[in-house]
Design a protein around this motif. Structure first.
Motif, PDB file in Angstrom:
ATOM      1  N   GLY A 196      24.520  55.144  32.350  1.00 35.91           N
ATOM      2  CA  GLY A 196      24.643  56.593  32.511  1.00 35.91           C
ATOM      3  C   GLY A 196      23.542  57.341  31.790  1.00 35.91           C
ATOM      4  N   LEU A 197      22.315  56.823  31.856  1.00 32.97           N
ATOM      5  CA  LEU A 197      21.202  57.419  31.110  1.00 32.97           C
ATOM      6  C   LEU A 197      20.354  58.363  31.952  1.00 32.97           C
ATOM      7  CD1 LEU A 197      19.872  54.261  29.226  1.00 32.97           C
ATOM      8  CD2 LEU A 197      21.298  56.086  28.290  1.00 32.97           C
ATOM      9  N   ALA A 198      20.700  58.460  33.264  1.00 27.79           N
ATOM     10  CA  ALA A 198      19.827  59.244  34.143  1.00 27.79           C
ATOM     11  C   ALA A 198      19.609  60.634  33.550  1.00 27.79           C
ATOM     12  CB  ALA A 198      20.439  59.340  35.528  1.00 27.79           C
ATOM     13  N   ARG A 199      18.377  61.078  33.624  1.00 33.84           N
ATOM     14  CA  ARG A 199      18.050  62.343  32.986  1.00 33.84           C
ATOM     15  C   ARG A 199      18.803  63.482  33.668  1.00 33.84           C
ATOM     16  NH1 ARG A 199      11.999  64.477  32.338  1.00 33.84           N
ATOM     17  NH2 ARG A 199      12.549  65.928  33.991  1.00 33.84           N
ATOM     18  N   ILE A 200      19.267  64.415  32.900  1.00 38.89           N
ATOM     19  CA  ILE A 200      19.978  65.560  33.469  1.00 38.89           C
ATOM     20  C   ILE A 200      18.959  66.658  33.754  1.00 38.89           C
ATOM     21  CG2 ILE A 200      21.735  67.321  33.049  1.00 38.89           C
ATOM     22  CD1 ILE A 200      23.091  65.245  31.185  1.00 38.89           C
ATOM     23  N   ASP A 201      18.790  66.927  35.037  1.00 36.08           N
ATOM     24  CA  ASP A 201      17.852  67.983  35.414  1.00 36.08           C
ATOM     25  C   ASP A 201      18.589  69.232  35.871  1.00 36.08           C
ATOM     26  OD1 ASP A 201      15.451  66.674  34.857  1.00 36.08           O
ATOM     27  OD2 ASP A 201      15.607  65.513  36.712  1.00 36.08           O
ATOM     28  N   ALA A 239      13.892  55.190  24.785  1.00 37.11           N
ATOM     29  CA  ALA A 239      13.544  54.508  23.535  1.00 37.11           C
ATOM     30  C   ALA A 239      14.795  54.045  22.796  1.00 37.11           C
ATOM     31  CB  ALA A 239      12.719  55.438  22.645  1.00 37.11           C
ATOM     32  N   LYS A 240      15.827  54.898  22.824  1.00 42.46           N
ATOM     33  CA  LYS A 240      16.993  54.628  21.991  1.00 42.46           C
ATOM     34  C   LYS A 240      17.969  53.667  22.662  1.00 42.46           C
ATOM     35  CE  LYS A 240      20.570  57.376  19.753  1.00 42.46           C
ATOM     36  NZ  LYS A 240      21.545  57.212  20.838  1.00 42.46           N
ATOM     37  N   ASP A 241      18.182  53.814  23.958  1.00 41.19           N
ATOM     38  CA  ASP A 241      19.219  53.022  24.626  1.00 41.19           C
ATOM     39  C   ASP A 241      18.686  51.957  25.569  1.00 41.19           C
ATOM     40  OD1 ASP A 241      21.365  54.495  23.440  1.00 41.19           O
ATOM     41  OD2 ASP A 241      20.861  56.145  24.795  1.00 41.19           O
ATOM     42  N   MET A 265      24.106  66.304  24.943  1.00 39.58           N
ATOM     43  CA  MET A 265      23.719  65.760  26.251  1.00 39.58           C
ATOM     44  C   MET A 265      23.251  64.312  26.140  1.00 39.58           C
ATOM     45  SD  MET A 265      22.016  69.111  28.011  1.00 39.58           S
ATOM     46  CE  MET A 265      22.415  68.536  29.648  1.00 39.58           C
ATOM     47  N   LYS A 266      23.544  63.691  25.012  1.00 37.91           N
ATOM     48  CA  LYS A 266      23.238  62.278  24.766  1.00 37.91           C
ATOM     49  C   LYS A 266      21.777  61.932  25.062  1.00 37.91           C
ATOM     50  CE  LYS A 266      27.890  60.513  25.096  1.00 37.91           C
ATOM     51  NZ  LYS A 266      28.608  61.799  25.282  1.00 37.91           N
ATOM     52  N   GLY A 267      20.885  62.853  24.694  1.00 37.84           N
ATOM     53  CA  GLY A 267      19.458  62.593  24.835  1.00 37.84           C
ATOM     54  C   GLY A 267      18.966  62.526  26.270  1.00 37.84           C
ATOM     55  N   LYS A 268      19.816  62.931  27.204  1.00 37.63           N
ATOM     56  CA  LYS A 268      19.441  62.754  28.603  1.00 37.63           C
ATOM     57  C   LYS A 268      18.715  63.960  29.208  1.00 37.63           C
ATOM     58  CE  LYS A 268      23.654  61.244  29.533  1.00 37.63           C
ATOM     59  NZ  LYS A 268      24.799  60.756  30.319  1.00 37.63           N
ATOM     60  N   ALA A 269      18.613  65.041  28.421  1.00 40.20           N
ATOM     61  CA  ALA A 269      17.886  66.206  28.934  1.00 40.20           C
ATOM     62  C   ALA A 269      16.433  66.140  28.483  1.00 40.20           C
ATOM     63  CB  ALA A 269      18.532  67.479  28.410  1.00 40.20           C
ATOM     64  N   ASP A 270      15.573  66.814  29.219  1.00 40.52           N
ATOM     65  CA  ASP A 270      14.166  66.865  28.827  1.00 40.52           C
ATOM     66  C   ASP A 270      14.029  67.830  27.648  1.00 40.52           C
ATOM     67  OD1 ASP A 270      11.505  67.419  28.535  1.00 40.52           O
ATOM     68  OD2 ASP A 270      11.085  67.426  30.687  1.00 40.52           O
ATOM     69  N   PRO A 271      13.561  67.350  26.494  1.00 42.17           N
ATOM     70  CA  PRO A 271      13.493  68.212  25.304  1.00 42.17           C
ATOM     71  C   PRO A 271      12.693  69.496  25.556  1.00 42.17           C
ATOM     72  CG  PRO A 271      12.838  65.964  24.753  1.00 42.17           C
ATOM     73  CD  PRO A 271      13.056  65.988  26.229  1.00 42.17           C
ATOM     74  N   ALA A 272      11.665  69.414  26.384  1.00 39.89           N
ATOM     75  CA  ALA A 272      10.838  70.604  26.640  1.00 39.89           C
ATOM     76  C   ALA A 272      11.644  71.663  27.403  1.00 39.89           C
ATOM     77  CB  ALA A 272       9.586  70.219  27.421  1.00 39.89           C
TER      78      ALA A 272
END
Ligand code: ZN
Ligand code: MN
Length: 482
Positions: free
Chosen positions: A417-422, A395-397, A464-471
């Protein structure tokens, strides 16, 4: 005081035809003055009107959509009056054989749904526009608008509150946009409305009726609502002052001043208009045959209420989302294009109703006017649903980049570099740092303040620049703090 509010609405709607009602001049807004004119729309002697078939078909489609009864035989009449913006000295309108009668518009307010009955729908021509130059003490007339096709829609006084008046106009506007017969923009004057309002007040077993007031100069739906609120209060005050004698007060036309939010008298005593209507001798009476009716019916698309119901049933959407998506036809079409391009419906609805709608609002556009190709939004929705990028980062980037013309969401995720960090190890490491850096929030949380967790979670998400899953972040924090 027990009283009933009675509002009837008279709406003039410009039809979006290419040419005028009785001549071939173009219908266009904002052209240089008196450049879209000819002998017919200037009312030159000897010129003859020829009805615009397309305008009549549009009016028939609208009448069909509103469930009106279409006349078998209809005709045009001359409505005579003298005014500088009316070059012929009469307006071609319809008097005793309007195109359609009856029908209704369903309005939905917090009080529920109801149908406002219609009295009639007829076709007429618009007048020119007087331009006053106060500085020079000069008035001129621009006839570009003269002869533009209008439909006039008159309702029964079934509207019982200012909120219902707003809902009525919004429903009519939505209908007209779905049918694509008018821009229905009040600011630009292609939808003009004149509500009339009075009260039935219960007083010792009898009903006192306040005089009917017609309100003019309304250029937005919001002003219609405000003017009616003011007028209801004013009529109640007049009743308190005069009692039953209020019924003998003259009917009046009042203007609305939106700076002061009040109405003011324009004309007080009831004018017995004598328009000397008579049949327009230059246009024969004509009939609307079955073929013409069928042609008009074929133009009626799935209407807002039906589409709302289908979206809820077919896509499993909430009433709120289904309603928000169907208020504008172009938004509903866009949603269907996005799902057709492979986006799961519920998240697609959520992206359109929340994120895209916000961007559209800021740009004063509709969602469709943002011109984000449906396939691109569908790709973004899928990336989020597949967990390749977090909802926040998308949403943001990502979305703003796509709105600026970025064309490949998956490539953009890599590039930005937005890939989610798992990587759970990395999330846990950041969470530990967050706990160390937020001693107060940690103490509050351990002391029972659940909301304190948000501050720590926010720290992790920022790191983590919003890249982690908040849950996942939240679960990790709870585990570490337990
Ligand atoms: Zn003309
Ligand atoms: Mn009229």
């Amino acid at each position: 005081m027990k009283h009933k509010v009675l509002v009837g609405m008279e709406v003039h709607l410009q039809l979006r035809t290419r040419s005028k009602m009785f001549c071939g001049c173009p219908v266009k807004f904002g052209a240089p003055v008196n450049t879209l004119v000819c002998p017919v729309c200037l009312g030159m002697p000897g010129s003859l009107p020829v009805p615009n078939r397309e305008a009549i078909t549009m009016a028939l489609a609208l009448a069909t959509a509103m469930g009106c009864e279409i006349a078998g035989l209809t005709k045009f009449d001359r409505k005579n009056y003298f005014y500088p913006d009316l070059p012929k000295g009469y307006q071609i309108s319809q008097y005793d054989r309007p195109l359609a009668t009856g029908g209704g518009i369903e309005v939905v307010t917090e009080a529920g749904a109801k149908v406002v009955r219609l009295r009639r729908l007829h076709i007429e021509e618009d007048v020119g526009k007087n331009l006053h130059d106060d500085a020079k003490g000069l008035s001129r007339v621009d006839f570009n608008r003269a002869g533009t096709p209008l439909v006039e829609i008159v309702s029964e006084p079934d509207i019982a509150s200012p909120e219902e008046a707003r809902a009525y106009l919004n429903a009519l506007r939505a209908l007209v946009q779905y049918l694509d017969v008018s821009d229905a923009n009040m600011q630009e004057g292609n939808l003009r409305c004149e509500p009339n309002v009075n009260l039935h007040i219960e007083s010792g077993g009898t009903i006192v009726k306040t005089p009917i007031i017609e309100v003019k100069n309304l250029n937005s739906v919001r002003n219609v609502e405000r003017a009616l609120k003011f007028e209801i209060d004013r009529q109640l005050a007049e009743y308190r002052e005069l009692g039953a004698a209020v019924a003998a007060r003259p009917r009046a036309t009042r203007g609305y001043d939106d700076q002061r939010d009040q109405t003011f008298v324009m004309r007080e005593k009831e004018e017995a208009h004598d328009y000397r209507y008579f049949p327009e001798p230059d246009i024969p009476t004509f009939s609307i045959d079955d073929q013409w009716r069928a042609e008009a019916s074929a133009r009626v698309p799935e209407l807002p209420a039906a589409r709302r119901g289908r979206f809820a049933a077919e896509f499993g959407l909430s009433d709120y989302d289904a309603d928000a998506l169907t208020r504008e036809r172009s938004t509903a079409d866009y949603f269907e294009q996005v799902t057709a391009a492979g986006a799961p419906p519920k998240p697609a609805a959520n992206w359109i109703v929340s994120d895209l709608a916000r961007h559209a609002n800021e740009a004063k556009k509709t969602v469709a006017e943002l011109r984000l190709p449906p396939a691109r939004l569908a790709a973004l929705v899928r990336l989020v649903e597949e967990g390749k990028v977090s909802r926040q980062a998308a949403a943001k980037d990502l979305l703003p980049r796509l709105l600026e013309g970025g064309d490949d969401p998956a490539a953009l995720v890599q590039k930005l570099g937005l890939a989610r960090i798992d990587d759970l190890g990395q999330i846990e490491e950041t969470a530990r740092r967050a706990i160390a850096a937020n001693a107060k929030a940690v103490a509050d949380y351990r002391g029972g303040k659940q909301a304190a967790l948000n501050a720590i979670k926010g720290f992790v998400m920022r790191e983590m620049k919003g890249k982690a899953d908040p849950a996942v972040v939240e679960a990790t924090l709870r585990r570490l703090l337990a």
